[in-house]
Motif scaffolding. Structure first.
Motif, PDB file in Angstrom:
ATOM      1  N   HIS A 141       4.212 -39.099  15.660  1.00  0.00           N
ATOM      2  CA  HIS A 141       3.084 -38.476  16.353  1.00  0.00           C
ATOM      3  C   HIS A 141       3.318 -38.661  17.845  1.00  0.00           C
ATOM      4  N   VAL A 142       3.698 -37.587  18.490  1.00  0.00           N
ATOM      5  CA  VAL A 142       4.013 -37.620  19.917  1.00  0.00           C
ATOM      6  C   VAL A 142       2.801 -37.123  20.697  1.00  0.00           C
ATOM      7  N   THR A 143       2.262 -37.976  21.561  1.00  0.00           N
ATOM      8  CA  THR A 143       1.159 -37.593  22.444  1.00  0.00           C
ATOM      9  C   THR A 143       1.552 -37.949  23.878  1.00  0.00           C
ATOM     10  N   ASP A 144       0.695 -37.611  24.796  1.00  0.00           N
ATOM     11  CA  ASP A 144       0.978 -37.946  26.193  1.00  0.00           C
ATOM     12  C   ASP A 144       0.913 -39.451  26.423  1.00  0.00           C
ATOM     13  N   GLU A 145       0.181 -40.149  25.576  1.00  0.00           N
ATOM     14  CA  GLU A 145       0.018 -41.587  25.766  1.00  0.00           C
ATOM     15  C   GLU A 145       1.147 -42.396  25.128  1.00  0.00           C
ATOM     16  N   ALA A 191      10.257 -36.581  15.298  1.00  0.00           N
ATOM     17  CA  ALA A 191       9.715 -36.682  16.657  1.00  0.00           C
ATOM     18  C   ALA A 191       9.825 -35.352  17.390  1.00  0.00           C
ATOM     19  N   GLU A 192      10.930 -34.670  17.197  1.00  0.00           N
ATOM     20  CA  GLU A 192      11.134 -33.382  17.856  1.00  0.00           C
ATOM     21  C   GLU A 192      10.119 -32.348  17.362  1.00  0.00           C
ATOM     22  N   ILE A 193       9.868 -32.339  16.061  1.00  0.00           N
ATOM     23  CA  ILE A 193       8.907 -31.391  15.492  1.00  0.00           C
ATOM     24  C   ILE A 193       7.491 -31.723  15.956  1.00  0.00           C
ATOM     25  N   SER A 194       7.138 -33.010  15.926  1.00  0.00           N
ATOM     26  CA  SER A 194       5.805 -33.418  16.367  1.00  0.00           C
ATOM     27  C   SER A 194       5.578 -33.081  17.832  1.00  0.00           C
ATOM     28  N   ASN A 195       6.592 -33.288  18.639  1.00  0.00           N
ATOM     29  CA  ASN A 195       6.463 -33.000  20.067  1.00  0.00           C
ATOM     30  C   ASN A 195       6.198 -31.513  20.301  1.00  0.00           C
ATOM     31  N   LYS A 196       6.855 -30.680  19.513  1.00  0.00           N
ATOM     32  CA  LYS A 196       6.679 -29.236  19.694  1.00  0.00           C
ATOM     33  C   LYS A 196       5.364 -28.757  19.092  1.00  0.00           C
ATOM     34  N   ALA A 197       4.971 -29.325  17.945  1.00  0.00           N
ATOM     35  CA  ALA A 197       3.748 -28.891  17.276  1.00  0.00           C
ATOM     36  C   ALA A 197       2.513 -29.594  17.829  1.00  0.00           C
ATOM     37  N   ARG A 198       2.724 -30.732  18.515  1.00  0.00           N
ATOM     38  CA  ARG A 198       1.633 -31.574  19.025  1.00  0.00           C
ATOM     39  C   ARG A 198       0.704 -31.983  17.885  1.00  0.00           C
ATOM     40  N   PRO A 235       0.510 -34.878  14.301  1.00  0.00           N
ATOM     41  CA  PRO A 235       1.166 -35.963  13.550  1.00  0.00           C
ATOM     42  C   PRO A 235       1.919 -35.366  12.366  1.00  0.00           C
ATOM     43  N   VAL A 236       3.214 -35.609  12.297  1.00  0.00           N
ATOM     44  CA  VAL A 236       4.079 -34.925  11.330  1.00  0.00           C
ATOM     45  C   VAL A 236       4.889 -35.935  10.524  1.00  0.00           C
TER      46      VAL A 236
END
Length: 723
Positions: free
Chosen positions: A353-357, A410-417, A419-420
C-alpha cells in the motif's frame, strides 16, 4: 576434546512426534509466569501488558511475561523454534512458557535479516546466546541490589532467582529495576554440558496455528479496502507487450480496474477468483525483442562451452595437463542437469500500500531489507518511508530471495493508489520463475601407479554466478594436480539460487564420478575416500573449507549405521560423502529390484552440523533434504520451448510421490562445535547415493538428470512400469 556419539532418529518416531518447520533470525516469545514460582497453565492475553525493553529482542512484563522478537524470515527451516531455544537456554526460563513473535524489518536494531544459505543459526549462535545471557545477568544484578548481596551469590533456574538465604524473586518482580541498569559488558555463557533446552526436541512453535488454519502466511493477509491483483506477464522469456484490449475483463463482476505496468497487465478485483478469471479475458499482443531460447539451444551452447577454451579458472594446483599426459589411465565423463522451478507450496504473493506518507509492505520474503531498499529506490522514496512486515512463508528454497513479486505489488499499488495484494496462480509461479540454471559438468581424472594424480572439473552453466565456493570443496587439497574451470552463457531466462545452489547437482556428478573412478582403479570405495581425506590433514591451505577429520567421522558412522556391505541378497547400496553449507554429510541408499525396476527403499544419513539445537527440527530438515534431493534427481524435468516453460503445473511437471519416498534414518554426530547449516546439506548427496546404488543394482550408469526421464533405461524385465 569433546566426546562424540551419534544420535539416531527413525522416520516413524519423527512422524509420530510431529514436525518442525520454520525460518527466521531472532525470535520472539512470551515466558508468561515461568518467571515466577507458580506457572499458569494457559497463555494469557498479552495485548495489554506493560512491557519494559531489555534490548531490541527481549521485553519482559511485570507479571513475568517475556516477548522476544524474531527479526529473520520464517521459511520452513526451523529457526523460529530453534533460535528462541538458544535465547531461552541462556536466559534460563522454562520452554513450555515460551511464546514466539515475528519481528518486522528493522535495520536499526537487527542485522542480516535474511533467510538463505542455511546460515541463520550459524551466524546467530553467539549473538543469540549473548542476548539471553545479558538479559539474565541484568535481572540477577537487580535482584542482588534489592537484597544487598553480591550478584555472584545468586543462582537462576527457570526464571526464578535465589540467594544464599533461600529468598526467591521471579523475573517479573524485577523487570522495572533491571531495565534501568547498565548493560553488562561481559557475560558468562553456559557450557554445553549444562544445556537443558538446546539439544532437545521441541515442536514447531506455530504448529497449532498451522494445523487449525489460523492466519500466518502471506496468502492469509487481509486489510480493509484491499484489492487483489492477478498479473498477465509475457508468455515467453524474450517477449515484450505490444498492445492489449481489456474491454471484456473490465466488464466482469468484481473487477475494479485493469492497468499496465511495464510489460505486464494487472487485473485488480475484489477477490482472487474474479481477478484470475478476468485475466483470462484479456487480449494481448506480444513481440519478441530477442531470440526466444529453447532447451535444444541451451544443450548445444553448453556443450560448445565445455568443448571450448573460454573458461575462468577458479583454482589451479600443480599441472593437470602434465598429470594426464603421464597417466596410466584417464577417466572423463560429462554430467547434465535441466532447469528446475522452485514450486513452493505457497505461490508467490505480496501486499503493498503506497501512500504519500509511507510504503506499507506485508508478505513472505527471504530478503526483507534488500527488497525494501529496491522498492524505495524504484519509487524514489526515502528508505525510512518503508514499513515491511514479514509473514510465515510456505516454502522459499531461494525463490523468495529475489523479491520481484513484492516490487511488482508496490509498483501496481503506486499506480492504482490502492492497497493491493498480488497473488500468483500455480501457472504464474512456474511460468514466471527464477529457475535453477541448466548446468553441464565435465570431470577428468588421471591415475598413475594406483594413485589419483590429476583432477579437472569444468562447469558450463546458464547465467552461472554462484560458483565461488565450489573450487575449495573436496577433493581440493587431496589431489596434487587439481583444477576447476567455469564458463557461462548469459540467457534472458531468469535463474538464481535453488535449494543448495550448484551443489544440488555437483554432488551427484562428482560422487558418481568417484564411484566409477574407484571401480576403474579396483579399490575399496570407502577406504579410498578415507585415504584421500588423510592427505588433507594438517594442511595450511586456508582456502580449504571442509574438515577431513569430521568428514572421515561421518563416513565411518554411515558405514556402521547403514550396515554397508552386510546387506541381505537383493539389497544394493550406493555411498556418498559430501560437504556444503559448512556441514559434513554421508549417505547410503539401499535399492531393491521390484517389477524389474530399481526402487529406493531406505537412505541412511549421517550429519555433522555441530551442536544440534532442536533434535526434532534437525530430523525434519535432514529427512526433507534427502527426499527432496532424491525426488528432483529422479523426476525433475523442466525446460523451454521458444522461451516458454515446458510445464506450468503438476500435470506435466513430475514431483516425487508419497509412496516413492524411502525410509530415511538420520544420525547426528554429537560434538561441541558451533552449529552449521542444516536446511540444505542433506539434499546434494542424495542423488549421488541413489545413482551409485542404481549402478550396483543394474550395472548401468547414467550421466543425466532426471534419472527416470527414460525409465526403460533401467528396466531389467518385461514387466510393465507402473506409473
Amino acid at each position: 576434546m569433546s566426546t562424540r556419539t551419534s544420535i539416531p532418529f527413525s522416520r516413524r518416531a519423527f512422524l509420530k512426534s510431529s514436525s518442525l518447520a520454520s525460518g527466521g533470525l531472532l525470535i520472539g516469545f512470551n515466558l508468561f509466569t515461568a518467571c515466577k514460582p507458580k506457572a499458569v497453565e494457559s497463555p494469557m492475553d498479552l495485548s495489554s501488558l506493560d512491557y519494559q525493553d531489555f534490548n531490541a529482542f527481549i521485553k519482559i512484563a511485570k507479571n513475568g511475561a517475556v516477548t522476544i522478537f524474531s527479526p529473520n524470515p520464517e521459511i520452513g527451516q526451523g529457526v523460529k523454534t530453534s533460535m528462541p531455544m538458544i535465547i531461552a537456554e541462556e536466559l534460563d526460563v522454562a520452554w513450555d512458557m515460551v511464546h514466539v513473535e515475528q519481528g518486522i524489518l528493522d535495520t536499526q536494531n537487527y542485522t542480516r535479516q535474511v533467510a538463505g544459505g542455511s546460515q541463520s543459526i550459524r551466524f546467530g549462535w553467539d549473538a543469540l546466546r549473548t542476548t539471553g545471557a545479558t538479559a539474565k545477568q541484568m535481572l540477577i544484578n537487580a535482584a542482588a541490589a534489592r537484597w544487598g548481596v553480591e550478584a555472584s551469590e545468586c543462582t537462576v533456574s527457570e526464571g526464578v532467582i535465589t540467594n544464599a538465604k533461600g529468598d526467591t524473586l521471579g523475573y517479573g518482580d524485577l523487570v522495572e529495576e533491571a531495565a534501568k541498569l547498565e548493560t553488562p559488558e561481559e557475560v558468562t555463557l553456559k557450557e554445553p554440558k549444562d544445556y537443558k533446552i538446546i539439544g532437545t526436541g521441541k515442536v514447531n512453535v506455530d504448529i497449532d496455528e498451522i494445523v487449525t488454519g489460523k492466519p500466518l502466511f502471506g496468502l492469509d493477509y487481509k486489510t480493509e479496502g484491499m484489492v487483489y491483483a492477478s498479473v498477465m506477464r509475457p508468455p515467453a522469456f524474450g517477449q515484450k507487450l505490444e498492445s492489449f484490449d481489456a474491454t471484456e475483463a473490465k466488464a466482469m463482476p468484481n473487477v475494479v480496474d485493469v492497468i499496465q505496468v511495464g510489460d505486464k497487465i494487472a487485473v485488480l478485483a475484489k477477490d482472487t477468483w474474479s481477478a484470475m478469471k478476468a485475466k483470462k479475458a484479456l487480449k494481448a499482443e506480444w513481440k519478441a525483442d530477442t531470440k526466444l531460447e529453447s532447451s535444444e539451444d541451451h544443450d548445444r551452447i553448453l556443450k560448445g562451452l565445455l568443448n571450448g577454451n573460454k573458461f575462468e579458472t577458479l583454482r589451479a594446483d600443480g599441472n593437470v595437463q602434465k598429470a594426464f599426459a603421464e597417466a596410466d589411465n584417464v577417466l572423463e565423463r560429462t554430467y547434465e542437469s535441466p532447469f528446475l522451478p522452485h514450486n513452493c507450496m505457497e505461490p508467490m504473493n505480496f501486499f503493498a500500500h503506497v501512500t504519500d506518507e509511507k510504503i506499507h509492505l506485508v508478505g513472505p520474503i527471504q530478503t526483507p531489507e534488500g527488497t525494501a531498499g529496491r522498492i524505495a529506490e524504484m519509487l524514489e522514496r526515502d528508505a525510512n518511508d518503508v514499513h515491511l512486515e514479514m509473514t510465515r512463508q510456505g516454502g522459499g528454497f531461494g525463490r523468495r530471495l529475489y523479491g520481484d513479486f513484492a516490487i511488482e505489488a508496490a509498483e501496481i499499488s503506486n499506480k492504482a493508489r490502492l492497497p493491493v495484494k498480488v497473488v500468483f496462480s500455480r501457472e504464474d509461479d512456474m511460468a514466471d520463475g527464477i529457475y535453477r540454471p541448466a548446468i553441464k559438468y565435465r570431470i577428468k581424472a588421471s591415475v598413475k601407479d594406483g594413485q589419483i594424480t590429476g583432477y579437472h572439473l569444468k562447469e558450463a552453466a546458464i547465467n552461472s554466478n554462484m560458483y565461488g565456493l565450489i573450487p575449495n570443496f573436496f577433493p581440493a587439497g587431496a589431489i596434487e594436480n587439481y583444477q576447476v574451470d567455469v564458463a557461462k552463457y548469459d540467457s534472458n531466462i531468469t535463474t538464481g539460487a535453488w535449494r543448495a545452489p550448484y551443489t544440488n547437482f555437483l554432488a551427484y556428478a562428482e560422487q558418481s564420478f568417484f564411484d566409477e573412478l574407484f571401480e576403474m582403479m579396483e579399490v575399496d570405495k570407502i577406504q579410498m575416500r578415507l585415504d584421500l581425506l588423510e592427505k588433507v590433514k594438517g594442511t595450511t591451505d586456508e582456502r580449504i573449507q571442509y574438515s577431513p577429520e569430521r568428514m572421515q567421522e561421518v563416513i565411518k558412522t554411515a558405514v556402521e549405521k547403514s550396515g554397508w556391505g552386510k546387506q541381505a541378497d537383493g539389497v544394493y547400496q550406493g555411498f556418498v560423502a559430501y560437504y556444503c553449507h559448512n556441514s559434513h554429510v554421508a549417505e547410503v541408499a539401499d535399492v531393491q529390484i521390484e517389477g524389474g525396476m530399481p526402487v529406493v527403499k531406505k537412505v541412511t544419513c549421517v550429519v555433522d552440523c555441530g551442536i544440534v539445537v532442536n533434535t526434532l527440527g534437525a530430523l525434519n530438515q535432514a529427512e526433507g533434504g534427502v527426499i527432496d534431493g532424491i525426488g528432483h534427481a529422479m523426476y525433475g524435468q523442466f525446460g523451454f520451448d521458444s522461451g516458454m516453460p515446458t510445464a506450468t503445473n503438476y500435470d506435466k511437471y513430475r514431483l516425487i510421490r508419497m509412496q516413492e519416498a524411502p525410509k530415511v534414518t538420520a544420525h547426528f554426530i554429537q560434538n561441541e562445535y558451533s552449529p552449521t547449516g542444516l536446511g540444505e546439506p542433506t539434499l546434494p548427496p542424495a542423488g549421488g547415493a541413489v545413482a551409485n546404488a542404481f549402478k550396483a543394482a543394474t550395472g548401468k550408469r547414467i550421466y543425466k538428470q532426471p534419472f527416470m526421464e527414460n525409465p526403460e533405461f533401467w528396466r531389467l524385465s518385461d514387466q510393465p512400469i507402473l506409473g
